[in-house]
Design an enzyme around this catalytic site. Structure first.
Site, PDB file in Angstrom:
ATOM      1  N   LYS A  81      -2.725   0.218  -8.134  1.00 47.46           N
ATOM      2  CA  LYS A  81      -2.455   1.655  -8.370  1.00 47.46           C
ATOM      3  C   LYS A  81      -2.421   1.960  -9.878  1.00 47.46           C
ATOM      4  CE  LYS A  81      -0.061   2.580  -4.044  1.00 47.46           C
ATOM      5  NZ  LYS A  81       0.289   1.266  -3.505  1.00 47.46           N
TER       6      LYS A  81
HETATM    7  O1  6AU Z   1       3.067  -1.277   6.476  1.00 44.64           O
HETATM    8  P1  6AU Z   1       4.017  -1.342   5.332  1.00 44.64           P
HETATM    9  O2  6AU Z   1       4.888  -0.126   5.179  1.00 44.64           O
HETATM   10  O3  6AU Z   1       4.852  -2.606   5.337  1.00 44.64           O
HETATM   11  O4  6AU Z   1       3.129  -1.482   4.009  1.00 44.64           O
HETATM   12  C1  6AU Z   1       2.276  -0.468   3.585  1.00 44.64           C
HETATM   13  C2  6AU Z   1       1.449  -0.918   2.400  1.00 44.64           C
HETATM   14  C3  6AU Z   1       2.239  -1.217   1.148  1.00 44.64           C
HETATM   15  C4  6AU Z   1       2.103   0.024   0.297  1.00 44.64           C
HETATM   16  O5  6AU Z   1       2.110  -0.268  -1.095  1.00 44.64           O
HETATM   17  C5  6AU Z   1       0.744   0.567   0.714  1.00 44.64           C
HETATM   18  O6  6AU Z   1       0.547   0.143   2.060  1.00 44.64           O
HETATM   19  N1  6AU Z   1       0.638   2.048   0.666  1.00 44.64           N
HETATM   20  C6  6AU Z   1      -0.416   2.634  -0.025  1.00 44.64           C
HETATM   21  C7  6AU Z   1      -1.556   1.857  -0.465  1.00 44.64           C
HETATM   22  C8  6AU Z   1      -2.383   2.297  -1.538  1.00 44.64           C
HETATM   23  O7  6AU Z   1      -1.936   0.897   0.107  1.00 44.64           O
HETATM   24  C9  6AU Z   1      -0.471   4.014  -0.166  1.00 44.64           C
HETATM   25  C10 6AU Z   1       0.468   4.808   0.523  1.00 44.64           C
HETATM   26  O8  6AU Z   1       0.382   6.043   0.522  1.00 44.64           O
HETATM   27  N2  6AU Z   1       1.431   4.204   1.250  1.00 44.64           N
HETATM   28  C11 6AU Z   1       1.526   2.843   1.361  1.00 44.64           C
HETATM   29  O9  6AU Z   1       2.396   2.375   2.082  1.00 44.64           O
HETATM   30  O10 6AU Z   1       1.607  -2.302   0.501  1.00 44.64           O
END
Ligand code: 6AU
Length: 479
Positions: free
Chosen positions: A311
């Site tokens: 990011k």
């Molecule tokens: O399924 P989770 O919640 O354990 O993990 C979600 C992953 C994390 C966040 O850094 C990423 O997705 N993420 C991102 C991106 C760019 O991947 C964007 C966003 O809006 N929300 C999000 O959760 O690694």
């Protein structure tokens, strides 16, 4: 209502439309820049409740056996109040299609209560090509709702009815343009010359069915990954589409772990089921460049792409260092990275010119999954415009709704996906795998804790992969 009184009411209604300036004659510019002698603006009708009521009465009466529909849906925006008025008259419940997901997070594209397989009648004010109706139909279909018919106030007779028919929708129109002109002529609202002028105009401006079909077919959501591979301008996006298509997976696992051995073990366990392994390399407590070689070896063996979710969000020069130097040397091993558009184009220029892998791509963040984020419509639009300026560099967009349907070469990556959880304690919001694919337009779904928190991480990845793939098969027309 008897036929005679229906016709009398319809004629009076045509005059009312003229009286409230919903139908105007003169020289008007259309959406596509062509001049038209007749202009219909039904938006004013909300200011005339009696006319609105008459319209609802007429539409309900006109459409025989309206009770065979389970739901009504107006094409946003002008037809929304018309559908509401019809719903009040018939007690048929309504659903609403969002034109844009206002709250960039968990808001659904289809609002209201519905069951899969219900049949929905589309309501529209004026039809020229029919493509707005088809956009609404597509989203309703995505949510599992069937659409076979549309009722419209005015058919401009420029080919929309045929186009809709070819796309599986039967159009019922209360008035055709010819009929409307006839009524207005009879009532003395327009003269012979105007009737003739409108007739000529309609004959000269028939829509190009083949061209329109082509445009519709370019819709990312109905194209297979295989055909989109050829449309990708960024090489990693092209490779990703190929992997997704051959390996039959749209799953990206977010490897948010703090230990290198654990990360390698996870890559091995989920490897057969994923198209991307997404890292936050800076959360590893024991990072050493020695980790990269075995990680690349696993990625090659299982055919998935390494994606560092860095990011980037700084001035270009700093991003250049962050990408290529420091402890992590991201540009040497990550084929894909994320960047924020917030700081402007310098970030993309830096990523473009930095050395490193020959093939690499960037995902721009347009919407995010966290509650209370500050992103608004203007930011989203500007981000998409920025992505369009770097077609060779941009592999796709991170977002929560189908923002760029007309760019089949770009990948939509959607995080915030879980089969069980709705949110976490720190503002993360989740949607189901089916929802992200069918309603929010995800190509690749990012699952972190849904997989990493499972007892058997390989089995969990397989489960997500299967549900996501099934949803994708239900979305495309030529899988
Ligand atoms: O399924 P989770 O919640 O354990 O993990 C979600 C992953 C994390 C966040 O850094 C990423 O997705 N993420 C991102 C991106 C760019 O991947 C964007 C966003 O809006 N929300 C999000 O959760 O690694």
């Amino acid at each position: 209502m008897k036929m005679d009184s229906f016709n009398a009411k319809l004629k009076q209604f045509a005059k009312d439309l003229f009286a409230i300036d919903a139908i105007k004659f003169g020289e008007y510019k259309t959406k596509v820049g062509v001049m038209t002698p007749v202009y219909c603006d039904l938006r004013v009708i909300v200011s005339y409740p009696r006319t609105m009521e008459t319209l609802a009465d007429l539409l309900v009466t006109y459409l025989e056996n309206i009770s065979r529909f389970d739901l009504l849906c107006g094409v946003p925006y002008t037809a929304l109040p018309i559908a509401t008025a019809m719903s009040l008259k018939t007690s048929i419940p309504m659903v609403m299609r969002r034109k844009e997901a206002k709250d960039y997070g968990t808001k659904k594209l289809i609002e209201g209560i519905f069951k899969e397989g219900q049949n929905c009648l589309i309501v529209e004010d004026v039809v020229t090509s029919g493509s707005s109706i088809l956009e609404t139909v597509k989203d309703l279909n995505g949510a599992g709702i069937k659409c076979t018919d549309a009722v419209v106030l005015l058919n401009r007779e420029q080919g929309g009815s045929e186009f809709l028919k070819n796309n599986g929708i039967q159009m019922h129109s209360l008035l055709s343009m010819t009929q409307l002109m006839e009524y207005l002529h009879e009532a003395g609202c327009v003269d012979d010359a105007m009737v003739e002028k409108v007739k000529k105009y309609l004959a000269a401006t028939q829509i190009d069915q083949t061209q329109l079909t082509k445009t519709i077919k370019q819709d990312r959501l109905s194209l297979s990954f295989k055909s989109r591979a050829k449309l990708a301008r960024n090489p990693v996006a092209g490779e990703l589409f190929e992997i997704m298509s051959s390996k039959k997976t749209t799953l990206c696992v977010a490897a948010d772990l703090t230990n290198s051995t654990d990360l390698l073990n996870l890559a091995e366990e989920v490897g057969p089921h994923i198209c991307i392994l997404k890292t936050h390399i800076d959360i590893l407590e024991d990072f050493h460049l020695n980790l990269i070689k075995p990680l690349i070896e696993i990625a090659q063996r299982h055919n998935f792409i390494l994606f560092e979710d860095r990011k980037f969000a700084d001035i270009g020069k700093t991003v250049e260092y962050q990408y290529s130097s420091g402890v992590y040397h991201i540009s040497l091993w990550a084929s894909l990275v994320t960047a924020h558009s917030l700081m402007g184009k310098g970030v993309l220029d830096a990523l473009k010119r930095s050395g490193g892998l020959y093939k690499r791509g960037v995902f721009l963040l347009a919407e995010v999954s966290s509650a209370g984020n500050l992103i608004n419509d203007g930011y989203v639009k500007a981000t998409l415009a920025m992505a369009e300026e770097y077609p060779e560099l941009i592999a796709g967009v991170v977002c929560q709704s189908p923002l760029f349907r007309a760019h089949p070469g770009l990948v939509q990556l959607t995080p915030g996906v879980s089969l069980d959880a709705e949110k976490d304690a720190l503002g993360q919001r989740y949607a189901s795998p089916r929802n992200v694919v069918l309603e929010r337009g995800a190509d690749v779904a990012v699952v972190g804790r849904g997989v990493t928190g499972a007892k058997d991480r390989g089995a969990a990845a397989q489960k997500y992969r299967e549900v996501l793939w099934e949803a994708y098969l239900g979305r495309v027309e030529e899988a």
